[in-house]
Design an enzyme around this catalytic site. Structure first.
Site, mmCIF file in Angstrom:
data_model
loop_
_atom_site.group_PDB
_atom_site.id
_atom_site.type_symbol
_atom_site.label_atom_id
_atom_site.label_comp_id
_atom_site.label_asym_id
_atom_site.label_seq_id
_atom_site.Cartn_x
_atom_site.Cartn_y
_atom_site.Cartn_z
ATOM 1 N N GLN A 173 11.683 -2.978 4.247
ATOM 2 C CA GLN A 173 10.149 -3.016 4.910
ATOM 3 C C GLN A 173 10.312 -1.461 5.506
ATOM 4 O O GLN A 173 11.210 -1.302 6.420
ATOM 5 C CB GLN A 173 10.053 -4.087 5.747
ATOM 6 N N SER A 233 17.869 -5.482 4.421
ATOM 7 C CA SER A 233 17.012 -6.654 4.648
ATOM 8 C C SER A 233 16.314 -7.028 3.304
ATOM 9 O O SER A 233 17.176 -7.641 2.445
ATOM 10 C CB SER A 233 15.907 -6.120 5.747
ATOM 11 N N LEU A 234 15.191 -7.007 3.101
ATOM 12 C CA LEU A 234 14.445 -7.560 1.838
ATOM 13 C C LEU A 234 15.156 -6.797 0.665
ATOM 14 O O LEU A 234 15.242 -7.297 -0.380
ATOM 15 C CB LEU A 234 12.911 -7.402 1.777
ATOM 16 N N ARG A 267 9.491 -15.577 1.582
ATOM 17 C CA ARG A 267 10.200 -15.191 2.748
ATOM 18 C C ARG A 267 9.193 -14.465 3.603
ATOM 19 O O ARG A 267 8.960 -14.555 4.875
ATOM 20 C CB ARG A 267 11.024 -14.274 2.298
ATOM 21 N N HIS A 295 14.543 -10.163 12.393
ATOM 22 C CA HIS A 295 16.046 -10.000 12.383
ATOM 23 C C HIS A 295 16.199 -10.705 13.917
ATOM 24 O O HIS A 295 17.211 -10.004 14.586
ATOM 25 C CB HIS A 295 16.759 -8.824 12.129
ATOM 26 N N GLN A 329 20.057 -14.358 7.144
ATOM 27 C CA GLN A 329 19.533 -13.003 7.229
ATOM 28 C C GLN A 329 18.264 -12.761 7.965
ATOM 29 O O GLN A 329 18.112 -11.755 8.638
ATOM 30 C CB GLN A 329 19.583 -12.393 5.740
#
Length: 271
Positions: free
Chosen positions: A11, A92-93, A117, A198, A247
């Site tokens: 992101q 991340s993603l 998500r 996170h 995560q």
């Protein structure tokens, strides 16, 4: 013969008009966008090509948009040349793109997972008062020492040596940014995000995602995927499935991931 690692962004990589050139010039990329529109149930392609900065910054749009464009770029590359990777990683993603690229999940599953998500993380952000900030020019230990003394503030991302992102309670971060500057940080930059991603403030989202992901199958992979939560190389589909919910509220170990990939003998990266 060169050994390649494929890496994929997370992101923040969104840009108005992204992917349109791929859609218009690659049949493989076009198929990715068409599949995304069908699975997601709305025209994510239109948001990528014509959406505003404001639209693309929304978590519910940015995550599926970046995933779609990343996979489209991958398939456009594979359509043109015979190149593949012996290692995969995503920030991340981006880890979802890595899992798709490595063969752990199929295209439809990738879109369904990232849609859920994004929804859950956006919902959690709306229910909590969270923010993030990038700390530039300090080593990990100093950032950790300061962060551990604050209430509800955590390390979100180890992005690179000298660039660490903190996450957590919005007010606590805002009133303590000077602590990092006083310790020698070159810059401390508040990030334009909607929540404390996170961090443990995302734990409810993680728990709900864990329940959702149970219905999906993850295959073992031939080559390694390096996972965000611990920067370890993995090929076991069951382990991927266990780590993805964690995560959401754990630190992204990106610096450690890149170090581990290069230590394995790979020095060429395709992003």
């Amino acid at each position: 013969m060169k050994k390649y690692a494929f890496i994929f962004p997370g992101q923040g990589a969104q840009k108005v008009g992204m992917g349109k050139d791929l859609y218009e010039n690659s049949s493989a990329a076009k198929n990715v966008f068409d599949t995304a529109d069908k699975v997601l149930g709305y025209k994510i392609s239109d948001i990528c090509f014509n959406g505003s900065d404001e639209d693309l910054m929304k978590t519910i749009n940015s995550q599926p948009s970046i995933l779609t464009v990343s996979i489209a770029a991958l398939e456009a590359l594979r359509e043109k040349i015979n190149v593949d990777s012996i290692a995969y990683a995503g920030h991340s993603l981006g880890e979802y793109t890595a899992l798709y690229a490595a063969g752990a999940i199929n295209l439809e599953t990738a879109f369904k997972l990232i849609q859920k998500r994004a929804f859950l993380m956006n919902e959690a952000a709306e229910k909590t008062s969270g923010s993030m900030a990038a700390v530039l020019g300090l080593n990990n230990e100093i950032v950790e020492n300061i962060t551990n003394k604050l209430n509800n503030v955590f390390v979100a991302n180890y992005n690179s040596p000298g660039q660490v992102v903190i996450t957590g309670d919005k007010n606590e971060i805002s009133k303590n940014l000077d602590l990092y500057k006083e310790a020698g940080a070159r810059k401390v930059i508040p990030l334009s995000v909607s929540g404390a991603f996170h961090s443990p403030l995302m734990k409810n989202a993680s728990d709900e995602f864990k329940n959702y992901i149970c219905d999906f199958n993850f295959a073992d992979t031939k080559n390694h995927v390096y996972t965000n939560v611990d920067a370890k190389a993995e090929t076991n589909g069951k382990i991927f499935k266990e780590k993805l919910p964690k995560q959401i509220y754990s630190s992204v170990m990106w610096t450690q991931t890149i170090n581990n990939i290069t230590e394995s003998g790979i020095n060429d990266f395709i992003e």
